[in-house]
Design an enzyme around this catalytic site. Sequence first.
Site, mmCIF file in Angstrom:
data_model
loop_
_atom_site.group_PDB
_atom_site.id
_atom_site.type_symbol
_atom_site.label_atom_id
_atom_site.label_comp_id
_atom_site.label_asym_id
_atom_site.label_seq_id
_atom_site.Cartn_x
_atom_site.Cartn_y
_atom_site.Cartn_z
ATOM 1 N N GLY A 141 78.242 141.666 90.858
ATOM 2 C CA GLY A 141 77.207 141.275 89.746
ATOM 3 C C GLY A 141 76.848 139.869 90.405
ATOM 4 N N GLU A 197 73.126 135.339 88.559
ATOM 5 C CA GLU A 197 72.214 135.442 87.275
ATOM 6 C C GLU A 197 72.479 136.445 86.455
ATOM 7 O OE1 GLU A 197 70.246 133.837 90.934
ATOM 8 O OE2 GLU A 197 71.500 135.305 90.511
ATOM 9 N N GLU A 249 72.023 151.549 94.773
ATOM 10 C CA GLU A 249 71.234 152.520 95.333
ATOM 11 C C GLU A 249 70.406 151.733 96.167
ATOM 12 O OE1 GLU A 249 71.885 156.380 92.645
ATOM 13 O OE2 GLU A 249 69.881 155.189 92.572
ATOM 14 N N PRO A 250 69.466 152.257 97.045
ATOM 15 C CA PRO A 250 68.449 151.484 97.782
ATOM 16 C C PRO A 250 67.381 150.858 96.681
ATOM 17 C CG PRO A 250 68.626 153.479 98.918
ATOM 18 C CD PRO A 250 69.878 153.476 97.829
ATOM 19 N N GLU A 261 87.144 144.228 89.415
ATOM 20 C CA GLU A 261 86.512 143.669 90.419
ATOM 21 C C GLU A 261 86.117 142.284 90.608
ATOM 22 O OE1 GLU A 261 82.687 145.034 93.534
ATOM 23 O OE2 GLU A 261 83.047 145.968 91.527
ATOM 24 N N GLY A 298 70.609 147.726 92.131
ATOM 25 C CA GLY A 298 71.724 147.489 91.957
ATOM 26 C C GLY A 298 72.546 147.127 90.853
#
Length: 390
Positions: A375, A378, A134-135, A250, A138
């Site tokens: 991802g 970090e 989302e804005p 993913e 993350g």
Amino acid sequence: MTATSDASSVSDEDRTALTDTVTRFARTEIAPHVGAWDAAGEFPRSLYRRAADLGLLGLGYPEQYGGTPASYALRLPLWRALSRHGASGGVLASLLSHNIGLPPVLAHGSDAVRAEVIPPVLAGEQIAALAITEPGGGSDVAQLKTTARREGDEYIVSGEKVFITSGMRADWITVAVRTGDAGSKGSGGISMLLIPGHSAGLSRSKLDKMGWLCSDTAHLRFDNVRVPARYLLGEEGAGFRIIMTNFNGERFGLAVSALGFAEACYDEALAWARQRKTFGAALVEHQVIRHKLVDMQMRIQSTAAWCESVAAQADAGRTGPEWVAQVCLLKNHATQTMQFCADQAVQILGGMGFMRSTVSERIYREVKVMMIGGGAEEIMKDLAAKQLGI
């Protein structure tokens, strides 16, 4: 994606045959057109159908939905060869976006929903996407704000998602939402909801990027979108675990793809070094260039071996905390390998490496999204430390 066959059932002949098929497809159907597709900002939808006709979209999915069951060991050469010989992260990301959008449907959708959604996607007729970020955040999935309020036999969805691969033309979007009380917080209030792309109240805006130019990336807005309750995936409040499980597949795919892109840079750099002459000799005859190529190979071969090891562990059913940590570390190592090889290849190509006509220039611009997407480095380090009890 869930492994559906034992690694021991995969022969060298199976892997070679798949690699050869994907290599031919990438070299003929993708590589010659990537420059034009980047300029256009998208690739033709017909590419999905051509990939599906070869069985590439269905690899790893049940036969009843038009797929071909496959272990991680067999899916690995698909991602690796498509990246190495197609040499476009934009094509790869969108063409295979169903591999992050469909697994929650396959694992948690009802029989009717699976039968409705999965076959047309695997046939290349429809496109599936995943919408988590989302804005306002993350990687901190537990704090997402998009809401889904139950009203009779429907959910009413409001909120925004950003950086969504295939978001502009996806027919099905697997969306992370917050259900339950309006004031619910944390991971316990998160659910997964499948939203049809034609839903009223859904609007999409295209985003411009540094790389992945031919992959459509969207900002999605949900304005009281009504979604039939039958599209809830799993139970309400169980979405966080679904998301975390989905991330593992993913991240492994991203790592293998990064390996393929590193190889693509090496291939171009080696070919250039052999034919380009400076000071009366081919570049490859200069020790400094040979050392660069050897350094690239050192990282490529270590990454390849690690990918094979992680795949074998998954196919043997060893997917506990240690494996999750290995996936996180592998993603970092593989994307760093890609970064190193892209940098060295551009350096070897010199001025030509700065031109849009080269593979290495394209991959150089795509490195950062691979190191951040799925991802960031970090986050991967912190998650690995937690899984290892550090």
